[in-house]
Write a protein that holds these residues in place. Structure first.
Motif, PDB file in Angstrom:
ATOM      1  N   PHE A  87      16.826  87.976 -51.763  1.00  0.00           N
ATOM      2  CA  PHE A  87      17.111  89.400 -51.586  1.00  0.00           C
ATOM      3  C   PHE A  87      15.944  90.136 -50.928  1.00  0.00           C
ATOM      4  O   PHE A  87      16.106  91.265 -50.471  1.00  0.00           O
ATOM      5  CB  PHE A  87      17.443  90.048 -52.942  1.00  0.00           C
ATOM      6  CG  PHE A  87      16.350  89.924 -53.961  1.00  0.00           C
ATOM      7  CD1 PHE A  87      15.384  90.909 -54.091  1.00  0.00           C
ATOM      8  CD2 PHE A  87      16.282  88.824 -54.799  1.00  0.00           C
ATOM      9  CE1 PHE A  87      14.383  90.788 -55.016  1.00  0.00           C
ATOM     10  CE2 PHE A  87      15.289  88.710 -55.739  1.00  0.00           C
ATOM     11  CZ  PHE A  87      14.337  89.694 -55.852  1.00  0.00           C
ATOM     12  N   LEU A  88      14.747  89.540 -50.888  1.00  0.00           N
ATOM     13  CA  LEU A  88      13.609  90.178 -50.250  1.00  0.00           C
ATOM     14  C   LEU A  88      13.693  90.039 -48.740  1.00  0.00           C
ATOM     15  O   LEU A  88      14.081  88.991 -48.217  1.00  0.00           O
ATOM     16  CB  LEU A  88      12.293  89.558 -50.745  1.00  0.00           C
ATOM     17  CG  LEU A  88      11.929  89.777 -52.219  1.00  0.00           C
ATOM     18  CD1 LEU A  88      10.623  89.073 -52.540  1.00  0.00           C
ATOM     19  CD2 LEU A  88      11.812  91.266 -52.540  1.00  0.00           C
ATOM     20  N   THR A  89      13.314  91.084 -48.082  1.00  0.00           N
ATOM     21  CA  THR A  89      13.284  91.033 -46.627  1.00  0.00           C
ATOM     22  C   THR A  89      12.084  90.212 -46.164  1.00  0.00           C
ATOM     23  O   THR A  89      11.201  89.856 -46.947  1.00  0.00           O
ATOM     24  CB  THR A  89      13.206  92.448 -46.056  1.00  0.00           C
ATOM     25  OG1 THR A  89      11.999  93.078 -46.509  1.00  0.00           O
ATOM     26  CG2 THR A  89      14.402  93.279 -46.516  1.00  0.00           C
ATOM     27  N   GLN A  93       8.358  89.454 -47.986  1.00  0.00           N
ATOM     28  CA  GLN A  93       7.875  88.098 -48.218  1.00  0.00           C
ATOM     29  C   GLN A  93       6.490  87.886 -47.621  1.00  0.00           C
ATOM     30  O   GLN A  93       5.648  87.201 -48.209  1.00  0.00           O
ATOM     31  CB  GLN A  93       8.869  87.099 -47.624  1.00  0.00           C
ATOM     32  CG  GLN A  93      10.192  87.054 -48.355  1.00  0.00           C
ATOM     33  CD  GLN A  93      11.140  86.024 -47.771  1.00  0.00           C
ATOM     34  OE1 GLN A  93      10.723  85.160 -46.989  1.00  0.00           O
ATOM     35  NE2 GLN A  93      12.417  86.100 -48.120  1.00  0.00           N
ATOM     36  N   GLU A  94       6.241  88.479 -46.459  1.00  0.00           N
ATOM     37  CA  GLU A  94       4.908  88.409 -45.881  1.00  0.00           C
ATOM     38  C   GLU A  94       3.882  89.139 -46.749  1.00  0.00           C
ATOM     39  O   GLU A  94       2.764  88.650 -46.955  1.00  0.00           O
ATOM     40  CB  GLU A  94       4.921  89.009 -44.471  1.00  0.00           C
ATOM     41  CG  GLU A  94       5.749  88.232 -43.464  1.00  0.00           C
ATOM     42  CD  GLU A  94       5.776  88.910 -42.115  1.00  0.00           C
ATOM     43  OE1 GLU A  94       5.203  90.031 -42.015  1.00  0.00           O
ATOM     44  OE2 GLU A  94       6.350  88.347 -41.166  1.00  0.00           O
ATOM     45  N   ILE A  95       4.281  90.291 -47.266  1.00  0.00           N
ATOM     46  CA  ILE A  95       3.379  91.042 -48.154  1.00  0.00           C
ATOM     47  C   ILE A  95       3.084  90.240 -49.423  1.00  0.00           C
ATOM     48  O   ILE A  95       1.950  90.221 -49.921  1.00  0.00           O
ATOM     49  CB  ILE A  95       3.987  92.415 -48.497  1.00  0.00           C
ATOM     50  CG1 ILE A  95       4.058  93.286 -47.236  1.00  0.00           C
ATOM     51  CG2 ILE A  95       3.186  93.104 -49.584  1.00  0.00           C
ATOM     52  CD1 ILE A  95       4.731  94.621 -47.448  1.00  0.00           C
ATOM     53  N   TYR A 100      -0.695  87.172 -52.591  1.00  0.00           N
ATOM     54  CA  TYR A 100      -1.053  85.946 -53.317  1.00  0.00           C
ATOM     55  C   TYR A 100      -2.461  85.476 -52.962  1.00  0.00           C
ATOM     56  O   TYR A 100      -3.251  85.121 -53.850  1.00  0.00           O
ATOM     57  CB  TYR A 100      -0.046  84.845 -52.997  1.00  0.00           C
ATOM     58  CG  TYR A 100      -0.570  83.461 -53.287  1.00  0.00           C
ATOM     59  CD1 TYR A 100      -0.733  83.019 -54.592  1.00  0.00           C
ATOM     60  CD2 TYR A 100      -0.940  82.603 -52.248  1.00  0.00           C
ATOM     61  CE1 TYR A 100      -1.242  81.756 -54.862  1.00  0.00           C
ATOM     62  CE2 TYR A 100      -1.439  81.341 -52.506  1.00  0.00           C
ATOM     63  CZ  TYR A 100      -1.585  80.926 -53.816  1.00  0.00           C
ATOM     64  OH  TYR A 100      -2.093  79.681 -54.081  1.00  0.00           O
ATOM     65  N   VAL A 101      -2.793  85.484 -51.674  1.00  0.00           N
ATOM     66  CA  VAL A 101      -4.128  85.041 -51.267  1.00  0.00           C
ATOM     67  C   VAL A 101      -5.199  85.972 -51.821  1.00  0.00           C
ATOM     68  O   VAL A 101      -6.238  85.536 -52.335  1.00  0.00           O
ATOM     69  CB  VAL A 101      -4.208  84.939 -49.731  1.00  0.00           C
ATOM     70  CG1 VAL A 101      -5.626  84.599 -49.293  1.00  0.00           C
ATOM     71  CG2 VAL A 101      -3.228  83.905 -49.211  1.00  0.00           C
ATOM     72  N   LEU A 102      -4.940  87.289 -51.743  1.00  0.00           N
ATOM     73  CA  LEU A 102      -5.919  88.238 -52.278  1.00  0.00           C
ATOM     74  C   LEU A 102      -6.025  88.136 -53.796  1.00  0.00           C
ATOM     75  O   LEU A 102      -7.122  88.227 -54.363  1.00  0.00           O
ATOM     76  CB  LEU A 102      -5.525  89.671 -51.884  1.00  0.00           C
ATOM     77  CG  LEU A 102      -5.707  90.059 -50.417  1.00  0.00           C
ATOM     78  CD1 LEU A 102      -5.182  91.473 -50.181  1.00  0.00           C
ATOM     79  CD2 LEU A 102      -7.170  89.973 -50.025  1.00  0.00           C
ATOM     80  N   ASP A 186      12.988  79.174 -40.900  1.00  0.00           N
ATOM     81  CA  ASP A 186      14.373  79.375 -41.364  1.00  0.00           C
ATOM     82  C   ASP A 186      14.564  80.756 -41.993  1.00  0.00           C
ATOM     83  O   ASP A 186      15.063  80.910 -43.122  1.00  0.00           O
ATOM     84  CB  ASP A 186      14.774  78.298 -42.371  1.00  0.00           C
ATOM     85  CG  ASP A 186      14.889  76.929 -41.728  1.00  0.00           C
ATOM     86  OD1 ASP A 186      15.041  76.861 -40.493  1.00  0.00           O
ATOM     87  OD2 ASP A 186      14.814  75.930 -42.470  1.00  0.00           O
ATOM     88  N   ASP A 187      14.124  81.768 -41.272  1.00  0.00           N
ATOM     89  CA  ASP A 187      14.268  83.158 -41.728  1.00  0.00           C
ATOM     90  C   ASP A 187      13.598  83.397 -43.079  1.00  0.00           C
ATOM     91  O   ASP A 187      14.078  84.173 -43.929  1.00  0.00           O
ATOM     92  CB  ASP A 187      15.750  83.555 -41.816  1.00  0.00           C
ATOM     93  CG  ASP A 187      16.430  83.516 -40.461  1.00  0.00           C
ATOM     94  OD1 ASP A 187      15.723  83.737 -39.444  1.00  0.00           O
ATOM     95  OD2 ASP A 187      17.649  83.249 -40.405  1.00  0.00           O
ATOM     96  N   ALA A 188      12.498  82.722 -43.325  1.00  0.00           N
ATOM     97  CA  ALA A 188      11.729  82.887 -44.557  1.00  0.00           C
ATOM     98  C   ALA A 188      10.252  82.851 -44.219  1.00  0.00           C
ATOM     99  O   ALA A 188       9.832  82.169 -43.268  1.00  0.00           O
ATOM    100  CB  ALA A 188      12.069  81.810 -45.583  1.00  0.00           C
ATOM    101  N   ALA A 189       9.462  83.602 -44.978  1.00  0.00           N
ATOM    102  CA  ALA A 189       8.016  83.649 -44.798  1.00  0.00           C
ATOM    103  C   ALA A 189       7.373  82.743 -45.839  1.00  0.00           C
ATOM    104  O   ALA A 189       7.473  83.001 -47.049  1.00  0.00           O
ATOM    105  CB  ALA A 189       7.501  85.081 -44.941  1.00  0.00           C
TER     106      ALA A 189
END
Length: 391
Positions: A87-89, A93-95, A100-102, A186-189
């Motif tokens: 459901f996330l755009t 997902q990029e955010i 996560y890294v931060l 595949d349309d996912a980050a």
């Protein structure tokens, strides 16, 4: 590929399962630590407060471990590929990957290692150095956050400002894997580990490893118990050996893409290594000290109870023996009176006075009612005493 999707889901399920186990154990340790602190305050047993002095920092160690575990769940690839986070755009997902890294490489993981160092260092401090006070816990928490700020700022620069270098001339000198934290598939980050972030955390791991080796050497010389020395060796070995392995695995992850099996295997092994370090740290620095302190309290209570029972049994035994001796001396005196009616009166008086004096001197050392026992008439029956018990 179906095989790649299956392997990715298997790694994700195992990761979530291990995170749940560590979180449950961490919550148990928090409840155990709070219970022990409340018991110390309620019963007022001051000596054990020294062993539970840094209990706030211990809870902070558990809190950072839980935070890091939830961050590892956020970066899982199979959650984004049409499963739970569909459901996330793409933007969110990029955010999530950048967060996560931060969160993990810039905050929770450094704070976890710093808290572990401060807890080990606190065990070497003297009793009057203030480890018992809330002020020490507050100052230590402030130092942990303060030392973590430079690492967080560096990770923030790499994640937020680093991608902007791709539009300039500097992009020709800096590879894409050094800066990016997100790969689209595949349309996912999908989340990745920027190589610069891994280098920064690697330098920090080297400093932590060197300091822990020096600290562990001091602790090994100061600890005289073999069991405690074995714990110190396990903790120092797990942290100083697993941290370089984790950094190496994260660095090798840039050789593959997140949709490949090799990437998932390397990242899972890196997660497993740090999970083991966190589990060993919580066990050795939170769970075992509380268990040892409660064991000391139980042993102290048993010693006090046994000492009290032994004193009571000794007093009862002496009182019973004294009463028997007094009764026998009275019988001897009566027999002496009956057998020496024609004899000297001074002899009868001497026997009776010696027996009374001997009983008085023996009872006066153990029984507070010795005067009452001695003053009883010779013809009265023996007073009932406490039955003789085996000490």
């Amino acid at each position: 590929m179906p095989l790649t999707r299956l392997v990715t889901e298997a790694f994700g399920v195992v990761t979530i399962s291990l995170v749940i186990v560590l979180v449950l154990f961490s919550v148990l340790c928090i409840l155990y630590s709070v219970y022990f602190q409340a018991r110390i305050r309620r019963q007022g047993f001051a000596p054990l407060r020294y062993f539970n002095g840094p209990w706030i920092i211990r809870i902070a160690l558990i809190f950072f471990a839980i935070w890091w575990c939830f961050g590892e769940i956020v970066r899982l690839s199979f959650l984004r590929q049409g499963r739970l986070l569909h459901f996330l755009t793409l933007k969110w997902q990029e955010i999530a990957c950048k967060f996560y890294v931060l969160s993990n490489l810039g905050f929770s993981e450094p704070c976890l290692l710093l808290t572990l160092i401060f807890l080990l260092r606190a065990s070497l401090q003297r009793r009057g150095s203030g480890t018992l006070s809330r002020r020490w816990n507050g100052k230590t928490a402030s130092y942990i956050l303060l030392y973590c700020i430079p690492l967080f700022v560096l990770q923030l620069i790499i994640i937020l400002i680093g991608p902007s270098f791709n539009s300039g001339n500097f992009a020709r000198k800096m590879p894409h894997s050094f800066l990016t934290a997100v790969v689209h598939h595949d349309d996912a980050a999908l989340c990745t580990y920027p190589l610069l972030s891994t280098i920064v955390i690697g330098l920090f791991a080297i400093l932590v490893t060197v300091y822990l080796l020096w600290l562990g050497r001091r602790m090994a010389h100061s600890v005289i118990n073999k069991g405690l020395r074995r714990r110190v060796y396990w903790l120092i070995f797990s942290v100083t050996s697993f941290l370089p392995v984790r950094v190496l695995l994260l660095g090798l992850s840039v050789l593959s893409r997140p949709e490949h099996v090799l990437f998932e295997a390397l990242v899972f092994l890196a997660f497993l290594v740090l999970l083991s370090c966190a589990g060993v740290g919580i066990t050795m620095l939170v769970y075992c000290p509380i268990v040892d302190s409660l064991a000391l309290r139980v042993i102290r209570d048993l010693e006090d109870t046994g000492r009290s029972d032994l004193n009571n049994d000794t007093a009862s035994l002496v009182a019973n023996q004294s009463l028997l001796e007094m009764s026998s001396s009275t019988s001897v005196a009566r027999n002496s009176d009956a057998s020496t009616k024609r004899g000297s009166i001074s002899f009868r008086t001497m026997v009776r006075d010696d027996a009374s004096t001997e009983v008085f001197e023996e009872l006066s050392l153990f029984s507070p009612d010795s005067h009452r026992l001695v003053s009883s008439p010779p013809g009265s029956p023996p007073l009932p005493g406490r039955p003789m018990l085996h000490p």
